[in-house]
Design a protein around this motif. Sequence first.
Motif, PDB file in Angstrom:
ATOM      1  N   GLY A 257       8.728 -17.299  23.775  1.00 58.04           N
ATOM      2  CA  GLY A 257       8.043 -16.911  25.004  1.00 58.04           C
ATOM      3  C   GLY A 257       6.611 -16.504  24.699  1.00 58.04           C
ATOM      4  N   TYR A 258       6.268 -15.257  25.007  1.00 55.68           N
ATOM      5  CA  TYR A 258       4.931 -14.781  24.684  1.00 55.68           C
ATOM      6  C   TYR A 258       4.937 -13.263  24.568  1.00 55.68           C
ATOM      7  CZ  TYR A 258       4.229 -13.372  29.614  1.00 55.68           C
ATOM      8  OH  TYR A 258       4.334 -12.784  30.844  1.00 55.68           O
ATOM      9  N   ASP A 259       3.916 -12.747  23.890  1.00 56.99           N
ATOM     10  CA  ASP A 259       3.694 -11.312  23.762  1.00 56.99           C
ATOM     11  C   ASP A 259       2.465 -10.934  24.574  1.00 56.99           C
ATOM     12  OD1 ASP A 259       5.811 -10.964  22.035  1.00 56.99           O
ATOM     13  OD2 ASP A 259       4.587 -11.125  20.221  1.00 56.99           O
ATOM     14  N   ASN A 260       2.582  -9.870  25.344  1.00 58.86           N
ATOM     15  CA  ASN A 260       1.428  -9.313  26.049  1.00 58.86           C
ATOM     16  C   ASN A 260       0.787  -8.317  25.094  1.00 58.86           C
ATOM     17  OD1 ASN A 260      -0.219  -9.163  28.320  1.00 58.86           O
ATOM     18  ND2 ASN A 260       0.888  -7.430  29.181  1.00 58.86           N
ATOM     19  N   VAL A 261      -0.476  -8.524  24.729  1.00 53.33           N
ATOM     20  CA  VAL A 261      -1.061  -7.767  23.620  1.00 53.33           C
ATOM     21  C   VAL A 261      -2.427  -7.191  23.979  1.00 53.33           C
ATOM     22  CG1 VAL A 261       0.119  -9.262  21.961  1.00 53.33           C
ATOM     23  CG2 VAL A 261      -2.248  -9.769  22.586  1.00 53.33           C
ATOM     24  N   MET A 262      -2.863  -6.274  23.123  1.00 57.96           N
ATOM     25  CA  MET A 262      -4.262  -5.870  23.056  1.00 57.96           C
ATOM     26  C   MET A 262      -4.797  -6.383  21.730  1.00 57.96           C
ATOM     27  SD  MET A 262      -4.560  -1.894  24.277  1.00 57.96           S
ATOM     28  CE  MET A 262      -3.927  -1.308  25.842  1.00 57.96           C
ATOM     29  N   VAL A 263      -6.005  -6.902  21.766  1.00 58.99           N
ATOM     30  CA  VAL A 263      -6.654  -7.353  20.534  1.00 58.99           C
ATOM     31  C   VAL A 263      -7.924  -6.541  20.314  1.00 58.99           C
ATOM     32  CG1 VAL A 263      -5.730  -9.689  20.741  1.00 58.99           C
ATOM     33  CG2 VAL A 263      -7.969  -9.161  21.720  1.00 58.99           C
ATOM     34  N   ALA A 264      -8.341  -6.457  19.070  1.00 57.72           N
ATOM     35  CA  ALA A 264      -9.585  -5.780  18.705  1.00 57.72           C
ATOM     36  C   ALA A 264     -10.507  -6.807  18.057  1.00 57.72           C
ATOM     37  CB  ALA A 264      -9.315  -4.626  17.749  1.00 57.72           C
ATOM     38  N   ILE A 265     -11.714  -6.932  18.594  1.00 56.59           N
ATOM     39  CA  ILE A 265     -12.655  -7.949  18.112  1.00 56.59           C
ATOM     40  C   ILE A 265     -14.001  -7.309  17.820  1.00 56.59           C
ATOM     41  CG2 ILE A 265     -13.548 -10.269  18.526  1.00 56.59           C
ATOM     42  CD1 ILE A 265     -11.795 -10.303  21.077  1.00 56.59           C
ATOM     43  N   SER A 266     -14.543  -7.650  16.672  1.00 55.83           N
ATOM     44  CA  SER A 266     -15.917  -7.282  16.332  1.00 55.83           C
ATOM     45  C   SER A 266     -16.568  -8.500  15.708  1.00 55.83           C
ATOM     46  CB  SER A 266     -15.939  -6.102  15.353  1.00 55.83           C
ATOM     47  OG  SER A 266     -15.399  -6.491  14.098  1.00 55.83           O
ATOM     48  N   ALA A 267     -17.801  -8.367  15.288  1.00 54.46           N
ATOM     49  CA  ALA A 267     -18.499  -9.497  14.673  1.00 54.46           C
ATOM     50  C   ALA A 267     -17.852  -9.908  13.360  1.00 54.46           C
ATOM     51  CB  ALA A 267     -19.967  -9.136  14.458  1.00 54.46           C
ATOM     52  N   THR A 268     -17.112  -8.991  12.740  1.00 53.59           N
ATOM     53  CA  THR A 268     -16.553  -9.268  11.413  1.00 53.59           C
ATOM     54  C   THR A 268     -15.036  -9.415  11.395  1.00 53.59           C
ATOM     55  OG1 THR A 268     -16.432  -6.890  10.952  1.00 53.59           O
ATOM     56  CG2 THR A 268     -18.439  -8.044  10.267  1.00 53.59           C
ATOM     57  N   GLU A 269     -14.372  -9.082  12.509  1.00 54.07           N
ATOM     58  CA  GLU A 269     -12.907  -9.071  12.481  1.00 54.07           C
ATOM     59  C   GLU A 269     -12.353  -9.349  13.876  1.00 54.07           C
ATOM     60  OE1 GLU A 269      -9.428  -6.075  10.822  1.00 54.07           O
ATOM     61  OE2 GLU A 269     -11.137  -5.219  11.918  1.00 54.07           O
ATOM     62  N   ALA A 270     -11.203 -10.019  13.916  1.00 51.35           N
ATOM     63  CA  ALA A 270     -10.476 -10.237  15.165  1.00 51.35           C
ATOM     64  C   ALA A 270      -8.991 -10.146  14.844  1.00 51.35           C
ATOM     65  CB  ALA A 270     -10.823 -11.593  15.769  1.00 51.35           C
ATOM     66  N   ARG A 271      -8.299  -9.199  15.462  1.00 48.40           N
ATOM     67  CA  ARG A 271      -6.886  -9.006  15.122  1.00 48.40           C
ATOM     68  C   ARG A 271      -6.091  -8.540  16.338  1.00 48.40           C
ATOM     69  NH1 ARG A 271      -5.766  -3.301  13.736  1.00 48.40           N
ATOM     70  NH2 ARG A 271      -7.716  -2.104  13.949  1.00 48.40           N
ATOM     71  N   ILE A 272      -4.787  -8.794  16.281  1.00 47.51           N
ATOM     72  CA  ILE A 272      -3.882  -8.274  17.299  1.00 47.51           C
ATOM     73  C   ILE A 272      -3.666  -6.797  17.013  1.00 47.51           C
ATOM     74  CG2 ILE A 272      -1.563  -8.381  18.259  1.00 47.51           C
ATOM     75  CD1 ILE A 272      -1.533 -11.364  17.529  1.00 47.51           C
ATOM     76  N   LEU A 273      -3.961  -5.974  17.983  1.00 42.74           N
ATOM     77  CA  LEU A 273      -3.904  -4.530  17.805  1.00 42.74           C
ATOM     78  C   LEU A 273      -2.561  -3.954  18.230  1.00 42.74           C
ATOM     79  CD1 LEU A 273      -5.769  -2.090  17.056  1.00 42.74           C
ATOM     80  CD2 LEU A 273      -6.308  -1.922  19.508  1.00 42.74           C
ATOM     81  N   TYR A 274      -2.011  -4.478  19.335  1.00 41.17           N
ATOM     82  CA  TYR A 274      -0.824  -3.867  19.928  1.00 41.17           C
ATOM     83  C   TYR A 274      -0.021  -4.911  20.694  1.00 41.17           C
ATOM     84  CZ  TYR A 274       1.841  -1.061  23.332  1.00 41.17           C
ATOM     85  OH  TYR A 274       2.836  -0.524  24.114  1.00 41.17           O
ATOM     86  N   ARG A 275       1.304  -4.834  20.576  1.00 37.10           N
ATOM     87  CA  ARG A 275       2.203  -5.701  21.341  1.00 37.10           C
ATOM     88  C   ARG A 275       2.960  -4.825  22.346  1.00 37.10           C
ATOM     89  NH1 ARG A 275       2.652 -10.754  18.640  1.00 37.10           N
ATOM     90  NH2 ARG A 275       1.718 -10.655  16.548  1.00 37.10           N
ATOM     91  N   GLU A 276       2.932  -5.223  23.605  1.00 39.24           N
ATOM     92  CA  GLU A 276       3.474  -4.391  24.676  1.00 39.24           C
ATOM     93  C   GLU A 276       4.945  -4.063  24.451  1.00 39.24           C
ATOM     94  OE1 GLU A 276       3.175  -4.081  29.536  1.00 39.24           O
ATOM     95  OE2 GLU A 276       3.184  -6.054  28.588  1.00 39.24           O
ATOM     96  N   ARG A 277       5.270  -2.785  24.624  1.00 42.29           N
ATOM     97  CA  ARG A 277       6.646  -2.352  24.444  1.00 42.29           C
ATOM     98  C   ARG A 277       7.521  -2.686  25.643  1.00 42.29           C
ATOM     99  NH1 ARG A 277       5.056   3.654  22.779  1.00 42.29           N
ATOM    100  NH2 ARG A 277       3.082   2.954  23.740  1.00 42.29           N
ATOM    101  N   MET A 278       6.971  -2.578  26.853  1.00 40.98           N
ATOM    102  CA  MET A 278       7.783  -2.842  28.045  1.00 40.98           C
ATOM    103  C   MET A 278       6.977  -3.599  29.100  1.00 40.98           C
ATOM    104  SD  MET A 278      10.880  -2.484  29.048  1.00 40.98           S
ATOM    105  CE  MET A 278      10.854  -4.102  29.825  1.00 40.98           C
ATOM    106  N   PRO A 279       7.073  -4.944  29.094  1.00 43.10           N
ATOM    107  CA  PRO A 279       6.433  -5.730  30.160  1.00 43.10           C
ATOM    108  C   PRO A 279       7.148  -5.495  31.496  1.00 43.10           C
ATOM    109  CG  PRO A 279       7.008  -7.078  28.237  1.00 43.10           C
ATOM    110  CD  PRO A 279       7.712  -5.770  28.095  1.00 43.10           C
TER     111      PRO A 279
END
Length: 383
Positions: A257-279
């Motif tokens: 399926g899919y994960d509802n997430v928060m990501v953190a992006i800067s000029a030097t890095e891009a990463r998945i920060l958080y995966r939703e616990r309860m959609p």
Amino acid sequence: MLIGLSIVVGTVAWSGNMMTIPVAMLFPLLWAKSPSRVTAAGVSAGYFLAASRGLPQGVANFYAADLWPGLMLWVMASVSFTLVHAILWTGRPGRGRAVRYSAAMMLMAVPPFGITGWAHPLTAAGILFPGWGWFGLGTTAILLVVMTGQRWQIAVAVLGGLYAWPATDWAQPKLPHGWNGVDLALGQNLGRDGSLRFHRDLIAAARTVSGDGAQFVVLPESALGFWTLTVARLWQEGLQGSAITVIAGAAVITAAGYDNVMVAISATEARILYRERMPVPVAMWQPWRASMGEGGGARAHFFANPVVEVAGMRIAPLICYEQLILWPVLQSMLHAPDLIVATGNGWWTSGTSIVAIQQASATAWSRLFGVPIVTAFNHNEQE
């Protein structure tokens, strides 16, 4: 009369105004005063249905359909709350009733019943006991239990005194320097428009906010649409020459399926920060699909990643639906976060108070634990 009063309590308490939330603490009194189990069920259903009254219209907006699907979901969502309180009701006052209400209160705070544990009276702790943390939560729980006993008048008097207490004239915990949430009014286009122009406009908006001194810019749930390597690189290139970090919502496609997430992006890095616990149940989280050999729904990471780290700060993330229920925020508070980041995509709530209730709930928890909060929501274009 009791059922009518429970409807009034649910309507007033969950109006979207944070200062009316303590009215919800009258619910256990009405529940305890019920002369029969049937009346207790009616009181519970009346309170819950009134508190969640925006759901039918919201579902109709989301699916571009009439009210019937929303009405069915509205009634179905009330079943767990009503059953728990009806089954645990007793006409005998005393310790047994106190224990039974305590059990109902706890069951509606954690899964599985807590999955639809909206409008929980414990949320009032943030208005009555600002900065008291876990002690304030416990004191609120005691007051709720006393409401079910023969000395309920004392609990009502204490509630009234606390509500009128000068502490209600409060100041929100100060946000750390450099944090800024950006509200958008892009309606259902947010997260669905994957064009290069759309992303560049969002990047420009983030950079504009950073020009006002923000180092961390928070964008709403689903702001980036599907999270891919291409999107990550586009944003990193767009942030070149700046020192800001953008925290934004996105969706990560998986085999199931899919994960509802928060990501953190800067000029030097891009990463998945958080995966939703309860959609959102039904609309996003559809666990029955797995038993039918189907996929496509959002995954629930029930007790995962209660806090995440950004630039040395411990963040408690809350995406949309998580702001309406108890266990995600309480689990996060166990880890003593420095900041709450609450996001949502509320275009489908047009004409309802759902987003206002989400924000009021999240702010109440922020106030109780003395943890600053930054929010970012997307609204309908017409709002």
